[in-house]
Motif scaffolding. Sequence first.
Motif: not given
Length: 288
Positions: A21, A24-25, A28, A110, A114, A285-286
């Motif tokens: 996570d 992934a963040k 983004q 990831c 993503e 996944s996000s």
Amino acid sequence: QEAKAKGPFVPKYEDYQKVYDAVAKKLQDEDDYDDGSYGPVLLRLAWHASGTYDAETGTGGSNGATMRFAPEGDHGANAGLKAARDFLEPIKEQFPWISYSDLWILSGICAIQEMQGPKIPFRPGRTDRDVSFCTPDGRLPDASKDRKHIRAIFGRMGFDDREMVALSGAHALGRCHTDRSGYDGPWTFSPTTLTNDYYKLLLEEKWQWKKWNGPKQYEDVKTKSLMMLPTDMEIVKDKTFRKHAERYAKDNDVFFKEFADAVLKLFELGVPFTVSEDQRWTFKSSFD
Ligand code: DDH
């Protein structure tokens, strides 16, 4: 009631999902890199960590994260991957219990997920090793070469023709940089989304040699904005390779299935797991 004795911290699925996570963040948040994502270069880091594997001697592979050290980090094929390693440094600081080698592979997974690719199961167990485990230069593919070279390099890792073509589909993502490999440009019009476009474009577009001072590469005749490496073009010139490229161009689900299997195998090459194959985890996944 007596308090239970606290043993050493043993990370569980939830802990690795937290690392996922966080990566992934950060992907983004930091969208001002290249085509809008560090995803492609993170995947390339995981692949170059794994792709040094030699089945005969059992050396190389993602266990060890030896690209941290100068001899391997400085190999020509690894030019530019410092961007990916630096991106992950704050994550490593936040989760010091994870090894660099597990972190690089988890981040490659990831990146794939993503960028809307298939789920790639993961199991931990890689440990970081010292500089003496660096692999010799020349184990990763050279883009100027032909099908014999592709088969020698991927054959050494234990892959067959079908898997070689499936793995090559990663070039739907990212781009070449003149200050890294010397080549220039992306392979597809959507370099931050995983699709089977790499095969479609290879088969459906007309390609010509790019006229420039750089290394020999192809450009698409229509827009001159896409590129193919000499090794990419071998995927449609070789009869056996082409058969698989046609299957993947026709059906994205088939591509995703066979890509996921081959990437899973690639990322686990040479790793002395203590966890069995049926205990792999799949990260959310996000956007799940
Ligand atoms: Fe690749 N690759 N790759 N590649 N690759 C480059 C970029 C990216 C070859 C050469 C290059 C795989 C196979 C091959 C990705 C993933 C994968 C670049 C440009 C060259 C050159 C680097 C730069 O200038 O920044 C060759 C040759 C082969 C081969 O098979 C013969 C595989 C198997 C994968 C994988 O992930 C499974 C990705 C992603 C990139 C984009 C990186 C970026 O920064 O963007």
